[in-house]
Design a protein around this motif. Structure first.
Motif, mmCIF file in Angstrom:
data_model
loop_
_atom_site.group_PDB
_atom_site.id
_atom_site.type_symbol
_atom_site.label_atom_id
_atom_site.label_comp_id
_atom_site.label_asym_id
_atom_site.label_seq_id
_atom_site.Cartn_x
_atom_site.Cartn_y
_atom_site.Cartn_z
ATOM 1 N N ALA A 276 0.854 -1.192 0.000
ATOM 2 C CA ALA A 276 0.000 0.000 0.000
ATOM 3 C C ALA A 276 0.884 1.234 0.000
ATOM 4 N N PRO A 277 0.762 2.104 -0.997
ATOM 5 C CA PRO A 277 1.618 3.287 -1.065
ATOM 6 C C PRO A 277 1.211 4.338 -0.042
ATOM 7 N N VAL A 278 2.112 5.236 0.241
ATOM 8 C CA VAL A 278 1.799 6.408 1.071
ATOM 9 C C VAL A 278 0.741 7.236 0.356
ATOM 10 N N ARG A 279 -0.240 7.712 1.114
ATOM 11 C CA ARG A 279 -1.270 8.592 0.557
ATOM 12 C C ARG A 279 -1.571 9.697 1.553
ATOM 13 N N LEU A 280 -1.752 10.921 1.051
ATOM 14 C CA LEU A 280 -2.220 12.031 1.871
ATOM 15 C C LEU A 280 -3.711 12.202 1.627
ATOM 16 N N LEU A 281 -4.472 12.220 2.702
ATOM 17 C CA LEU A 281 -5.926 12.298 2.617
ATOM 18 C C LEU A 281 -6.415 13.629 3.173
ATOM 19 N N PRO A 282 -7.517 14.132 2.635
ATOM 20 C CA PRO A 282 -8.068 15.399 3.133
ATOM 21 C C PRO A 282 -8.792 15.213 4.452
ATOM 22 N N ALA A 283 -9.154 16.297 5.080
ATOM 23 C CA ALA A 283 -10.050 16.234 6.233
ATOM 24 C C ALA A 283 -11.370 15.587 5.792
ATOM 25 N N PHE A 284 -11.966 14.831 6.680
ATOM 26 C CA PHE A 284 -13.278 14.217 6.447
ATOM 27 C C PHE A 284 -13.272 13.203 5.300
#
Length: 372
Positions: A276-284
């Protein structure tokens, strides 16, 4: 019945959310797969799509909003979501009882003085609000002002908020698209039928078919999952009865704790050992809010850091498929705050992904804390 590990559930969720591999599908297709993107702040869904779609640009989503193919309105759990227009027409009538419950909560009833001199019931308020809108776009604050003028002593913002919950109103693109961050007071609303040029209520079936379709759509985006999971996601109750009626079209599994999980009969599950790659997710982000049991994506000890109360869900990043920290954008600096020390390879991958996100969000530098 197959027993599924926590890691198997994690990889299935990431795969269905386009977080294992970015997709080349169109933004409209991805929004349709995810059903709806939570959108209290308009910018966050853009970041969520950037993390899921190759070469996604802000203009891709803004065009869909301006072309009325995607709308922003109160929907799941009585919160603001972006959803495909056709899905909104089908889903809003189905979840309307949830929005009505919210509108009938003590927050609204004690503040709009029902039974204390106005004589205003819910149906009359909706009729009055729609008459003031007259099928046109009106700033929310202007709707509130006009309602308050008709009901002295009652907070017009409460009245306007209740109208927005009890009847489908769509936010205008100027405040539903990129760049309108924190501009809630300037939101304008339009009756959905006038905005879309098509009826909303006519899309409801009046039987269990709509609820079954909602469960199918949910499982395609969040499965395998339990009945409590889908209920937590959409706010509806008594869906166990609907699941029971679906019979052989659903496959049964058991979760890590032995609870019964359901999935579409022909849905494929990725190998639990898939990287699973690194991912940046938004709020909510959807991936954090799609289940009652969120242990497949975040550790219980980390939840208070991400969800500290006051309806906050902070932006997060994933390492090996799980929430490993939060991030923020402050004066051009994208600040990464790991919950625990990172391995050197993970830190490098995280900072590389953060640098890729920088131009999209208007940042200039990346700063990483040492870890908790």
């Amino acid at each position: 019945m197959t027993a599924l590990s926590l890691r198997a559930l994690n990889r299935a969720l990431l795969d269905r959310q386009f977080l294992l591999v970015r997709t080349d599908r169109t933004p409209l297709d991805v929004i349709g797969r995810l059903v709806a993107l939570q959108a209290q702040e308009p910018n966050w869904p853009y970041v969520g799509l950037w993390s899921r779609i190759h070469d996604f640009t802000q203009a891709d989503l803004t065009a869909l909003v301006e072309d009325r193919k995607v709308v922003r309105s109160a929907l799941l759990r009585s919160t603001q979501h972006l959803t495909a227009a056709d899905d909104f027409r089908r889903l809003r009538p189905l979840v309307q009882p949830v929005l009505d419950r919210t509108a009938g909560s003590s927050y609204f009833t004690r503040n709009r003085a029902t039974g204390h001199g106005t004589g205003l019931d819910a149906a009359s308020l909706v009729t009055e609000g729609l008459a003031l809108l007259g099928g046109r776009t009106l700033p929310r604050r202007e709707l509130a002002r006009q309602l308050a003028a008709r009901h002295p002593g009652v907070d017009g913002r409460i009245l306007a908020g209740e109208v927005e919950l009890r009847t489908p109103l769509v936010h205008d693109p100027a405040t539903g698209a990129w760049g309108s961050w924190g501009n809630r007071s300037a939101i304008s609303v339009t009756p959905a039928e006038a905005w879309l040029g098509r009826p909303v209520a006519a899309a409801a079936t009046g039987d269990g078919d709509a609820a079954k379709e909602l469960i199918r759509r949910y499982l395609a985006a969040f499965g395998p999952a339990g009945v409590k999971d889908v209920q937590a996601w959409c706010g509806l109750t008594r869906l166990g009865e609907v699941v029971a009626e679906m019979g052989a079209e659903l496959r049964r599994h058991s979760g890590p704790g032995g609870g019964e999980l359901f999935d579409l009969a022909h849905a494929e599950l990725p190998d639990p050992e898939t990287p699973a790659p690194v991912r940046l997710l938004p709020a909510f982000d959807n991936v954090l809010l799609g289940h009652a049991d969120r242990s497949r994506i975040i550790d219980d000890e980390d939840r208070p850091r991400v969800m500290p109360g006051s309806a906050q869900v902070r932006p997060t990043f994933l390492v090996d498929g799980r929430v490993h920290g939060t991030w923020s954008l402050d004066a051009g600096t994208l600040r990464l705050a790991p919950f625990r020390p990172l391995r050197a390879t993970d830190r490098t991958a995280l900072e590389q992904e953060a640098h890729r996100l920088l131009p999209f969000v208007g940042g200039t530098t990346v700063a990483t804390a040492g870890g908790a």
